[in-house]
Design an enzyme around this catalytic site. Structure first.
Site, mmCIF file in Angstrom:
data_model
loop_
_atom_site.group_PDB
_atom_site.id
_atom_site.type_symbol
_atom_site.label_atom_id
_atom_site.label_comp_id
_atom_site.label_asym_id
_atom_site.label_seq_id
_atom_site.Cartn_x
_atom_site.Cartn_y
_atom_site.Cartn_z
ATOM 1 N N GLY A 1 38.281 26.351 37.182
ATOM 2 C CA GLY A 1 38.078 25.640 35.925
ATOM 3 C C GLY A 1 37.892 26.568 34.735
ATOM 4 O O GLY A 1 37.567 26.117 33.634
ATOM 5 N N GLY A 2 38.116 27.875 34.943
ATOM 6 C CA GLY A 2 37.874 28.880 33.908
ATOM 7 C C GLY A 2 36.668 29.715 34.293
ATOM 8 O O GLY A 2 35.578 29.191 34.531
ATOM 9 N N ILE B 1 46.211 25.940 44.365
ATOM 10 C CA ILE B 1 46.397 24.567 43.896
ATOM 11 C C ILE B 1 45.680 23.591 44.826
ATOM 12 O O ILE B 1 46.091 23.391 45.972
ATOM 13 C CB ILE B 1 47.894 24.217 43.793
ATOM 14 N N GLU C 1 37.359 18.545 32.602
ATOM 15 C CA GLU C 1 37.278 19.280 33.862
ATOM 16 C C GLU C 1 36.009 20.113 33.906
ATOM 17 O O GLU C 1 35.314 20.156 34.928
ATOM 18 C CB GLU C 1 38.503 20.178 34.019
#
Length: 387
Positions: A371-372, A166, A250
Site C-alpha cells: 500500500g506504499g 499481486i 486503500e
C-alpha cells in the site's frame, strides 16, 4: 462497539454493529474450517468469494441494480475489516477485504454503463474474482516508473510486460492493470481491465511469503495480450490520477486493520500474562509487564481515537491523501512494534506457531510495505509541510 483495550466508540450506528455478527458467523463457517489447508496450498478456494457474496459481505458497495447492496458508507467496510483481522483465519479472509476496499471501487467509480453491465453482476455474485496490478519487478512504490506497455492496435491494445506481488492473482478473473500508453511519466499511464483467460496472459508463481500464507500473491505476465479498447477504465492517460484517487482509501483501510489488530493482539496478550505464572505469581504482576502493557494500551487508545475520526471523515468524503498516508505509516509501524513486544511477553511460547502471536509476528511485517512503504508515506507527509 466497546473494546476491552480502547473503550467505547461512537463511530458506528446500530446497523453497523449488527453486521459484526454476520461477519463473524461467515468467518467461522466458511473460513475457519479450511484455513490450515489454504495456508498449506497458498490460496483460498474460489467458493469463499461465492459464499461471501451470498452473505452480503462481498460487493455490498456495488449498486443494487447490478446485484450489490448499494451501500457506500465506508464504515461498513471498516466493520468487516475489523472482524476479519481479529479472526484466527484473517489471512484467508484478506482477499475478500481487498476486493471490497481496494479493487471494487475501480469498477464502480471508473466504469461506463456498458462496463458496469458487463462486469458488476459477476463481481457482486462472487463469480468474478478481481485484483489490481500495479507493482512490477523493477517498480514498487514509484508508480510513475511502470513499464508494462499497452500499444493501440485498431480497436485493441497489445499489452506486454510483467507484474509482481499481486494479491488475488491466482484466483482473479479480472485484473485492473496499470499500463503505459505514452512516454510521459504520469500522463502516459492508463488502466485496463484484463480478463485472465485472454491468450498471452500467464500466471507465474504463487509467491511464498513470510506471512499471510493463505492469501495468494502472484507474478503475472503479459505477452502480446490483445485487450479491447472497451476495457479502458476512464480516459487514456488518466491512469495515474485514477490510482492516486483510490490510494487514500486503500491506505486508511490498512491503517484501520492495523489498529484493530493491535487491539486484538493486546487483548490476547493481556489474557496470557494474567494466566502465565513465573516465580510463583502471574507474569502480569511484574512491574515490567505492567509498564509494557500500559505503554502499548495507551498507544492503542490514541490510535483508535485518531483512526475513528479519520474514518468518519472518509465516510463524508473529506479524507485527504496526506492524512491517509500519515495514518498508514503510523498505525502499521505501531502494529509491528507492539506485536514484537507482545511476543517478548509470551517468552518462548511466543515463538511457537501453535500460539497465534507467532503468526501475528509474521503477518504484521508486510503492513509497513504494501500500500506504499513507510518511507514513501513520510515523503508524502513531508512534502505537504513544504519541505
Amino acid at each position: 462497539m466497546t473494546s476491552a483495550i480502547s473503550g467505547p466508540r461512537s463511530l458506528y450506528d446500530e446497523e453497523h454493529e449488527l453486521l459484526r455478527g454476520t461477519v463473524r458467523a461467515f468467518a467461522d463457517k466458511h473460513a475457519a474450517p479450511h484455513a490450515e489447508r489454504w495456508r498449506a496450498e497458498g490460496k483460498v478456494d474460489r467458493v469463499l468469494f461465492l459464499e461471501a457474496a451470498r452473505a452480503g459481505i462481498l460487493g455490498f458497495n456495488i449498486p443494487e441494480e447490478y446485484g450489490g447492496g448499494g451501500v457506500t458508507d465506508f464504515r461498513f467496510n471498516a466493520v468487516i475489516g475489523e472482524e476479519f483481522c481479529r479472526h484466527p483465519a484473517s489471512d484467508a479472509l484478506a482477499g475478500v477485504g481487498l476486493s471490497n476496499d481496494i479493487v471494487v471501487p475501480y469498477f464502480t467509480d471508473l466504469t461506463n454503463d456498458e462496463q458496469k453491465a458487463r462486469w458488476l453482476p459477476g463481481i457482486a455474485a462472487g463469480e468474478l474474482v478481481v485484483a489490481v496490478a500495479m507493482t512490477e519487478p523493477g517498480t514498487g512504490s514509484d508508480l510513475a516508473g511502470i513499464a508494462t506497455t499497452a500499444v493501440r492496435d485498431g480497436d485493441d491494445y497489445l499489452v506486454n510486460g510483467a507484474k509482481v506481488f499481486i494479491s488475488n492473482g491466482q484466483n482473479a478473473d479480472l485484473v485492473v492493470t496499470a499500463v503505459r500508453t505514452g512516454p510521459d511519466r504520469h500522463g502516459g499511464l492508463s488502466l485496463l481491465v484484463i480478463e485472465t483467460d485472454r491468450p498471452g496472459f500467464a500466471r507465474g508463481r504463487n509467491l511464498e511469503k513470510v506471512g499471510l500464507h493463505a492469501q495468494d500473491t502472484s507474478e503475472l505476465s503479459f505477452q502480446d495480450v490483445r485487450v479491447p479498447a472497451a476495457n479502458l477504465l476512464g480516459a487514456e492517460g488518466a491512469g495515474f490520477k485514477h490510482l492516486m484517487r483510490n490510494l487514500p482509501q486503500e491506505r486508511i483501510s490498512i491503517a484501520a486493520h492495523a489498529i484493530a489488530s493491535i487491539e486484538d493482539v493486546l487483548e490476547r496478550t493481556l489474557d496470557y500474562v494474567k494466566q502465565r505464572r513465573a516465580f510463583g505469581r502471574p507474569i502480569g504482576s511484574f512491574q515490567n509487564t505492567r509498564f509494557e502493557l500500559a505503554e502499548m494500551v495507551t498507544t492503542a487508545r490514541v490510535g483508535r481515537s485518531h483512526l475513528d475520526a479519520l474514518l468518519a471523515r472518509h465516510s463524508r468524503g473529506e479524507l485527504s491523501a496526506v492524512d491517509a498516508a500519515a495514518a498508514k505509516f503510523w498505525a502499521t509501524e505501531q502494529y509491528v512494534n507492539i506485536v514484537g513486544r507482545c511476543v517478548q511477553l509470551h517468552g518462548a511460547y511466543g515463538y511457537m506457531r501453535e500460539y497465534r502471536i507467532a503468526q501475528d509476528y509474521l503477518d504484521s511485517r508486510i503492513t509497513t510495505i504494501y500500500g506504499g512503504t513507510t518511507e514513501i508515506m513520510k515523503e508524502i507527509v513531508g512534502r505537504d509541510l513544504g519541505l
